[in-house]
Write a protein that holds these residues in place. Structure first.
Motif, short mmCIF file in Angstrom:
data_model
loop_
_atom_site.label_atom_id
_atom_site.label_comp_id
_atom_site.label_asym_id
_atom_site.label_seq_id
_atom_site.Cartn_x
_atom_site.Cartn_y
_atom_site.Cartn_z
N UNK A 57 0.84 -1.19 0.00
CA UNK A 57 0.00 0.00 0.00
C UNK A 57 0.88 1.25 0.00
N UNK A 58 0.40 2.31 -0.61
CA UNK A 58 1.17 3.57 -0.63
C UNK A 58 1.12 4.26 0.72
N UNK A 59 1.85 5.37 0.84
CA UNK A 59 1.81 6.16 2.07
C UNK A 59 0.41 6.72 2.28
N UNK A 60 0.10 7.06 3.51
CA UNK A 60 -1.22 7.60 3.83
C UNK A 60 -1.49 8.87 3.03
N UNK A 61 -2.67 8.92 2.40
CA UNK A 61 -3.05 10.07 1.58
C UNK A 61 -2.52 10.01 0.16
N UNK A 62 -1.74 8.96 -0.15
CA UNK A 62 -1.16 8.79 -1.50
C UNK A 62 -1.82 7.64 -2.24
N UNK A 63 -1.43 7.52 -3.49
CA UNK A 63 -1.79 6.37 -4.30
C UNK A 63 -0.56 6.00 -5.12
N UNK A 64 -0.54 4.81 -5.69
CA UNK A 64 0.61 4.40 -6.49
C UNK A 64 0.50 4.87 -7.93
N UNK A 65 1.59 5.41 -8.47
CA UNK A 65 1.76 5.57 -9.90
C UNK A 65 2.75 4.48 -10.30
N UNK A 66 2.30 3.57 -11.17
CA UNK A 66 3.10 2.40 -11.52
C UNK A 66 3.50 2.47 -12.99
N UNK A 67 4.80 2.28 -13.26
CA UNK A 67 5.32 2.29 -14.63
C UNK A 67 5.88 0.92 -14.97
N UNK A 68 5.48 0.39 -16.12
CA UNK A 68 6.01 -0.89 -16.61
C UNK A 68 7.23 -0.60 -17.49
N UNK A 69 8.33 -1.26 -17.16
CA UNK A 69 9.61 -0.94 -17.78
C UNK A 69 10.31 -2.18 -18.31
N UNK A 70 10.99 -2.02 -19.45
CA UNK A 70 11.87 -3.05 -20.01
C UNK A 70 13.28 -2.47 -20.04
N UNK A 71 14.27 -3.26 -19.61
CA UNK A 71 15.65 -2.78 -19.56
C UNK A 71 16.61 -3.86 -20.03
N UNK A 72 17.67 -3.44 -20.75
CA UNK A 72 18.71 -4.35 -21.25
C UNK A 72 20.08 -3.82 -20.83
N UNK A 73 20.89 -4.71 -20.26
CA UNK A 73 22.26 -4.36 -19.90
C UNK A 73 23.13 -4.57 -21.14
N UNK A 74 23.54 -3.49 -21.78
CA UNK A 74 24.34 -3.59 -23.00
C UNK A 74 25.84 -3.60 -22.72
N UNK A 75 26.22 -3.54 -21.44
CA UNK A 75 27.63 -3.51 -21.08
C UNK A 75 28.27 -4.88 -21.09
N UNK A 76 29.54 -4.91 -20.69
CA UNK A 76 30.31 -6.16 -20.68
C UNK A 76 30.47 -6.72 -19.27
N UNK A 77 29.83 -6.09 -18.28
CA UNK A 77 29.92 -6.55 -16.90
C UNK A 77 28.54 -6.57 -16.25
N UNK A 78 28.44 -7.30 -15.15
CA UNK A 78 27.19 -7.30 -14.38
C UNK A 78 26.91 -5.87 -13.91
N UNK A 79 25.64 -5.50 -13.89
CA UNK A 79 25.28 -4.14 -13.49
C UNK A 79 23.94 -4.17 -12.74
N UNK A 80 23.72 -3.12 -11.93
CA UNK A 80 22.50 -3.02 -11.14
C UNK A 80 21.73 -1.77 -11.54
N UNK A 81 20.48 -1.95 -11.86
CA UNK A 81 19.61 -0.84 -12.27
C UNK A 81 18.86 -0.31 -11.06
N UNK A 82 18.76 1.01 -10.94
CA UNK A 82 18.10 1.66 -9.81
C UNK A 82 18.62 1.11 -8.47
N UNK A 83 19.94 1.17 -8.25
CA UNK A 83 20.51 0.60 -7.01
C UNK A 83 20.07 1.37 -5.77
N UNK A 84 20.00 0.67 -4.65
CA UNK A 84 19.64 1.31 -3.38
C UNK A 84 20.81 2.14 -2.85
#
Length: 217
Positions: free
Chosen positions: A112-139
């Motif tokens: 559930x979203x924060x109180x008084x909020x709602x979720x905006x949800x985006x569907x995404x496709x991603x490709x790692x074009x590099x030569x090493x392991x990588x992390x998308x949207x890292x914490x």
């Protein structure tokens, strides 16, 4: 020059004394020495500070030049529509669609979203074009270098993505091997007021080098 002046003064005093007594002669020599010393002290030495004036001026000029150094430019922003593919570093990213949801379900829990909020949800496709392991949207990462996602309103309000812990489809902290492709969703806890105008929101994905600006129309 100073020694010659002293000797000349002394000789003059001796000649003036002539056959004077020893005491008078001593007084005359003492007086001559004092006069010679006074004349020497009146010659002011060259001001050593004068040579430093120009160097101090040069230093000020150098510091001014440094202050005028050119500042780095902002990241290049690419405006895109839903379904368009964009590139940020070694990532090819496509935001396929966006929607507003009151909650997100998986097999074991309800997010559930924060109180008084709602979720905006985006569907995404991603490709790692590099030569090493990588992390998308890292914490955790280097600010300005790691790829982040933000939902923005026309008034400038920004909403950071919300991590859905243990949710398989969550794209936050998503790791991929080289040349691999994945898809999933990003969720943003947005005020209900702002979420009503989904078409006026913009999803920005990128870092200091490149920014993809998706209109959610």
């Amino acid at each position: 020059m100073k020694k010659k002046l002293f000797v000349l003064t002394l000789c003059t005093s001796l000649l003036m004394c002539g056959c004077a007594s020893n005491d008078e002669l001593a007084d005359a020599v003492k007086q001559a020495a004092e006069q010679a010393g006074q004349s020497l002290t009146t010659e002011a030495p060259a001001d050593p500070a004068g040579a430093d004036t120009d160097s101090a001026t040069d230093t000020t000029s150098d510091s001014t030049g440094t202050a005028d150094a050119e500042e780095p430019s902002d990241s290049a922003e690419t405006e895109l529509s839903l379904g368009d593919k964009g590139t940020v570093g070694d990532w090819n990213i496509t935001v396929k669609k966006a929607a507003v949801k009151n909650k997100i379900n998986d097999k074991f829990r309800v997010f559930k979203p924060n109180k008084g909020d709602t979720f905006v949800v985006a569907n995404i496709t991603a490709t790692n074009t590099g030569s090493e392991d990588a992390t998308l949207f890292p914490m955790v990462g280097i600010k300005g270098q790691m790829v982040t996602a933000t939902v923005c309103t026309e008034s400038g309000t920004e909403y950071q993505s919300t991590q859905l812990l243990a949710y398989d489809s969550d794209m936050i902290n998503k790791s991929l091997k080289p040349k691999k492709k994945t898809n999933g969703l990003l969720a943003f806890s947005v005020s209900k007021k702002d979420a009503k105008s989904l078409k006026k929101l913009t999803l920005k994905i990128g870092n200091d080098e490149a920014m993809l600006s998706y209109s959610l129309k």
